[in-house]
Design an enzyme around this catalytic site. Structure first.
Site, mmCIF file in Angstrom:
data_model
loop_
_atom_site.group_PDB
_atom_site.id
_atom_site.type_symbol
_atom_site.label_atom_id
_atom_site.label_comp_id
_atom_site.label_asym_id
_atom_site.label_seq_id
_atom_site.Cartn_x
_atom_site.Cartn_y
_atom_site.Cartn_z
ATOM 1 N N ALA A 234 26.347 16.665 -5.587
ATOM 2 C CA ALA A 234 26.155 16.308 -6.994
ATOM 3 C C ALA A 234 27.351 15.532 -7.544
ATOM 4 O O ALA A 234 27.182 14.524 -8.249
ATOM 5 C CB ALA A 234 25.905 17.572 -7.820
ATOM 6 N N PRO B 158 29.864 21.909 -13.284
ATOM 7 C CA PRO B 158 30.885 22.952 -13.178
ATOM 8 C C PRO B 158 31.258 23.171 -11.723
ATOM 9 O O PRO B 158 30.545 22.739 -10.803
ATOM 10 C CB PRO B 158 30.190 24.185 -13.765
ATOM 11 N N SER C 57 41.640 18.542 -7.161
ATOM 12 C CA SER C 57 42.682 18.196 -6.203
ATOM 13 C C SER C 57 42.924 16.697 -6.146
ATOM 14 O O SER C 57 42.042 15.886 -6.446
ATOM 15 C CB SER C 57 42.310 18.701 -4.807
ATOM 16 N N ILE D 229 34.521 19.646 -13.483
ATOM 17 C CA ILE D 229 35.592 20.574 -13.867
ATOM 18 C C ILE D 229 35.902 21.562 -12.737
ATOM 19 O O ILE D 229 35.071 21.788 -11.859
ATOM 20 C CB ILE D 229 35.233 21.335 -15.162
ATOM 21 N N PRO D 230 37.088 22.159 -12.774
ATOM 22 C CA PRO D 230 37.515 23.091 -11.720
ATOM 23 C C PRO D 230 37.127 24.530 -12.043
ATOM 24 O O PRO D 230 36.510 24.808 -13.069
ATOM 25 C CB PRO D 230 39.030 22.916 -11.724
ATOM 26 N N HIS E 191 0.852 -1.193 0.000
ATOM 27 C CA HIS E 191 0.000 0.000 0.000
ATOM 28 C C HIS E 191 0.887 1.242 0.000
ATOM 29 O O HIS E 191 1.793 1.363 0.839
ATOM 30 C CB HIS E 191 -0.889 0.028 1.241
ATOM 31 N N ASP F 194 -7.629 -1.821 4.289
ATOM 32 C CA ASP F 194 -6.237 -1.431 4.583
ATOM 33 C C ASP F 194 -5.986 -1.305 6.075
ATOM 34 O O ASP F 194 -5.208 -0.442 6.510
ATOM 35 C CB ASP F 194 -5.870 -0.116 3.872
ATOM 36 N N CYS G 256 46.895 24.865 -13.375
ATOM 37 C CA CYS G 256 47.271 23.521 -12.918
ATOM 38 C C CYS G 256 48.728 23.193 -13.207
ATOM 39 O O CYS G 256 49.350 22.435 -12.467
ATOM 40 C CB CYS G 256 46.346 22.479 -13.538
#
Length: 923
Positions: free
Chosen positions: A654, A619, A672, A592-593, A128, A164, A728
């Site tokens: 995310a 991003p 990193s 991505i950085p 249910h 129910d 970098c």
């Protein structure tokens, strides 16, 4: 969407255990849910001795019946189980013949008599969709939303007489998100976790461990099926109550009101968190305040002054339109069909006739729903068109929005021609007058070809590092948004136009996108300056310029990806042909950085798309705006929906979900080393997805006394201070030969004093602000650590006294190998100089290689033999000789050791997004 549900499951579940006890089961019910429960119970080793389901409809069996019949399981199809309160004898005999020990009712719309319910040894259990005792009754999910419950869930209980009220066996719950609909709750939690729970419940019974917990009377409610006549919107309520009412009735039976004398049903409600956009007033009967027809939808107002928005409207004749088109719904001109389009229309007419078997002839005026079609027929129509019309991909809403055959064909033709594509894209910009132009910036998630708010409505501020002001509020993607984006990318790859597109056409779209990036380069460079602090002239040349070059380079590769033939030992007397194929991986995630927001996007996504994959890109949280502008341009370029998805938000939420998601086959990450390790672990544990990592660096630059000193000074400064040191491959440590050390330092300081620090949009600025406040503070702490350890601070080391996140270019000397400055990357405008003895080539090489990083390196010398020897011995992915920062789209880029693995750019980058298949045939 499954991930959030699984988190809830872990809080309640007993865990996965292999049990030896198995039962003989009778499954009573229907639907895809019933089919999945049946399949999972069979996999767990239980024996389904009979399936009892509903009769075929229009010659089409229920999914549960189809699965059981395929396995050879006895299937019984009864229209009813009892007449006038008494069990039908033949039905009871058929049921008793299977000898079930337990009845399992996963989803059942029929009334099952109590003598059948109580017949087996272990009785009956039923699913249910509510947290009993709340919302007993058939519209439980609807009432969960209508009543504004903060928790939703389901119960597996011991079946009773249909009220129910039976004892609870187990329950699961999840949070209700602010904009959840019935479909969202069902797909995210009630469906996937309900299947698992039913299987777990059966095993608990088999092991004799199943509880029987009486339902309390406190909190018990019973709500019957919601009907259309009871679903009229009660306007004198708060915006939240109105929103709950509308979403609680979406899609059935539909909340409605009266507009201009006719019933109009609302679908796709969401609470409006931001300011009300401009629009045209629309009088609504009973509403205290007119609605507003805006470019995003119809805005409605509660009695508390707050607002909500609905996306779609349906009229009495069944026609559905986007709410934004209310005042222009009848203005679309009729499209004349080409000969090829007439053939497609003919095929679709045959499909309609097959579904609407009760209609003698399909005419232009035939209405799909008024002719008896149901929501299941919508799914069938969409799927049959995909199979029989060259993979033409429709959405369910295409059917709801064009219910008459003539209108439906017009909608199909417009889709085929791409006429509605740009019109369908609604972009709610944040606009700024800056840099002598109007900059228009999207700020919402980009999922399946549409800009949309985060599922839970959350936002965050993105900051202009030049003055610390807020540029705008950006959607903060939730786990639901990530799952939606992955689902869209998977659908586009497996079923959409992209998966069928030939390589040359794919290249054409990428060339078009490169052209659009170039056409909009001034606006993109301005956004980079605002959002990342990049100096505008550098952003124009490098951030944007190299992005354009990257897309053009990989566009040219699309139709040149080839396998090979391989001679193998022949299987005499037959012969063999063996060849390899290079194939796309599927859905790829890219994280991505923040230092080169658009360029890093281009480096990874161009290779990914050229290889034929679809992508979900996250991003950096602090620099999302050029990625979202890129999404807008991708639509203008003609990329199909779902191929490119952009989800701004946090890495911890995310990004982590992307690394764990079972439908993602490759993840490319730049960032990193610490985060890279975590991502690699998650990718391995989840589904062994392919990974490429471009991580931290401490790139050595060795300057010998036989160098061209002017060039070494100029390029040595560029190696450190380029892009404010947020680079970098920045030279993290300079080794300068003793005899030229002091002169080199003196000349560097002289040049630094000439650098102009200031507004990145000023064309004369050399050095802009650091990307964000936290990074600036980290750099200042880095300098403090250097001073404490005894390094000599020659210049800088302080924040510039002006608004924003500006730091002085900094020089340290006398840096010894054990110091923090010698070992750790600053990622900022800090030159770290160490002296080495004249002629000690092997000694300085040993010091240069004494790091766990290996991204880039450099050497300055006029001696070609020395240069070749040093470049051979340096442990790095890139070695620059008498130059620095010289990257090119055709040259592979990537590190070794803890700087990661895998390549961006060049032909090698394609291999990161391809898999090799070997095919051997005998002839």
């Amino acid at each position: 969407m499954l991930w959030r549900g699984s988190q809830a499951l872990r809080r309640f579940s007993t865990g996965q255990v292999n049990f030896k006890n198995k039962l003989k089961l009778a499954l009573i019910g229907q639907s895809l849910f019933g089919q999945e429960v049946y399949s999972q119970l069979c996999k767990e080793g239980h024996r389904v001795v009979g399936v009892f389901t509903v009769p075929d409809k229009d010659g089409k069996a229920d999914p549960l019946a189809l699965a059981a019949e395929k396995d050879g399981t006895p299937v019984f199809k009864f229209p009813r189980w009892r007449v006038k309160g008494k069990t039908i004898k033949e039905v009871a005999e058929a049921y008793e013949s299977v000898g079930a020990e337990l009845n399992v009712l996963p989803f059942c719309t029929q009334f099952i008599p109590m003598d059948i319910i109580d017949s087996p040894k272990h009785g009956s259990i039923i699913y249910h969709p509510s947290l009993l005792p709340s919302h007993r009754g058939a519209s439980a999910i609807n009432w969960t939303l209508i009543m504004g419950d903060k928790k939703a869930g389901f119960s597996v209980f011991w079946a009773d007489d249909g009220l129910d009220t039976g004892p609870i066996l187990l329950q699961r719950s999840c949070d209700v998100e602010p904009n959840d609909t019935v479909d969202a709750l069902y797909n995210r939690f009630l469906f996937p976790e309900g299947i698992k729970a039913m299987v777990e419940a059966v095993q608990l019974i088999a092991d004799g461990k199943a509880p029987r917990i009486p339902q309390p009377e406190e909190g018990a409610t019973y709500e019957g099926i919601q009907k259309k006549e009871n679903a009229e919107i009660p306007w004198d309520q708060s915006a939240e109550v109105l929103h709950n009412w509308i979403r609680g009735h979406d899609k059935v039976p539909g909340a409605w009101t009266e507009i201009n004398g006719q019933m109009v049903t609302f679908y796709g409600s969401s609470l409006l968190k931001k300011s009300v956009p401009p629009g045209e007033p629309l009088e609504i009967k009973g509403a205290k305040k007119p609605g507003l027809v805006t470019k995003n939808g119809l805005v409605l107002f509660g009695n508390d002054g707050k607002a909500l928005m609905v996306r779609n409207l349906q009229f009495e004749d069944g026609r559905m339109i986007p709410a934004s088109q209310y005042f222009s719904a009848g203005e679309t001109s009729v499209v004349e069909l080409t000969a090829e389009e007439v053939k497609v229309a003919g095929t679709i007419k045959v499909i309609w006739a097959g579904i609407l078997s009760n209609v003698p002839v399909i005419e232009d005026s035939t209405d799909f729903f008024k002719s008896g079609a149901s929501s299941m027929d919508v799914v069938r129509l969409v799927e049959e068109i995909r199979q029989k019309c060259g993979g033409l991909q429709l959405q369910n809403e295409d059917v709801y929005m064009a219910t008459k055959f003539e209108d439906f064909i017009q909608r199909i033709v417009r889709k085929l021609r791409g006429k509605d594509q740009e019109a369908e894209l609604v972009v709610d910009y944040v606009s700024k007058e800056v840099n002598e132009m109007t900059v228009k910036m999207p700020y919402q998630c980009f999922i399946n070809g549409q800009f949309t708010d985060a599922d839970d409505g959350k936002t965050y501020e993105t900051i202009n590092p030049t003055d610390g002001s807020t540029i705008c509020k950006v959607s903060y993607a939730s786990l639901v948004d990530v799952d939606k984006a992955v689902a869209a990318a998977k659908d586009a790859f497996e079923k959409g136009e992209w998966g069928r597109m030939n390589a040359r056409e794919r290249g054409r779209l990428m060339y078009r996108l490169a052209d659009l990036l170039e056409e909009n380069q001034e606006e993109l460079a301005t956004i980079e300056a605002l959002d990342s602090g990049a100096v505008y002239t550098l952003a124009l040349k490098t951030h944007i310029g190299m992005s354009v070059q990257t897309f053009r380079y990989f566009a040219g590769w699309c139709d040149k990806i080839q396998g090979s033939t391989i001679p193998i030992n022949q299987a005499r007397p037959n012969r063999n042909l063996t060849f390899t194929k290079k194939e796309p991986l599927g859905v790829c995630a890219i994280i991505i950085p923040w230092n080169y927001p658009l360029m890093m996007l281009a480096w990874k996504s161009a290779a990914c798309l050229a290889a034929g994959n679809t992508l979900v890109l996250k991003p950096a949280q602090v620099t999302p705006l050029t990625a979202l502008k890129f999404a807008e341009l991708s639509v203008k370029a003609g990329f199909p929906k779902g191929v490119i998805n952009i989800i701004p938000g946090s890495g911890g939420l995310a990004g982590q979900r992307l690394s764990e998601h079972p439908d993602i086959r490759k993840l490319g990450f730049t960032g990193s080393t610490a985060i890279g390790k975590q991502i690699m672990k998650s990718c391995a544990v989840s589904n062994l997805k392919k990974v490429s990592l471009e991580l931290g660096g401490k790139s050595p630059l060795i300057i010998f006394n036989d160098c061209e000193l002017d060039k070494a000074v100029r390029m040595g400064m560029g190696a450190v201070f380029f892009n404010k040191g947020e680079n970098c491959i920045a030279a993290g440590r300079l080794f300068v030969e003793e005899s030229i050390h002091d002169e080199f330092v003196t000349r560097v300081v002289e040049e630094i004093k000439k650098m102009k620090i200031g507004d990145p949009l000023d064309r004369s600025t050399d050095h802009g602000p650091q990307n964000h406040q936290a990074h600036l503070e980290k750099l200042l702490q880095y300098c403090e650590a250097g001073v404490k350890e005894g390094a000599t601070l020659v210049y800088g080391g302080r924040q510039v006294h002006r608004p924003g996140f500006f730091m002085e270019p900094t020089v340290f000397t006398d840096v010894e190998d054990h110091m923090y400055l010698a070992k750790e990357e600053s990622f900022g405008p800090i030159m770290v100089i160490s002296k080495f003895q004249n002629g000690d080539i092997d000694g300085v090489l040993q010091r240069a290689n004494n790091t766990e990083y290996g991204l880039a390196s450099g050497v300055f010398t006029r001696d070609i033999s020395k240069a070749m020897y040093v470049s051979e011995k340096l442990e790095a992915g890139t070695v620059f000789v008498n130059t620095y920062n010289k990257t090119d789209v055709a040259a592979p880029f990537g590190g070794v050791k803890q700087s990661g693995f895998g390549k961006d750019l060049g032909e090698e980058a394609l291999n990161e997004y391809l898999k090799t298949k070997t095919v051997t045939l005998e002839y």
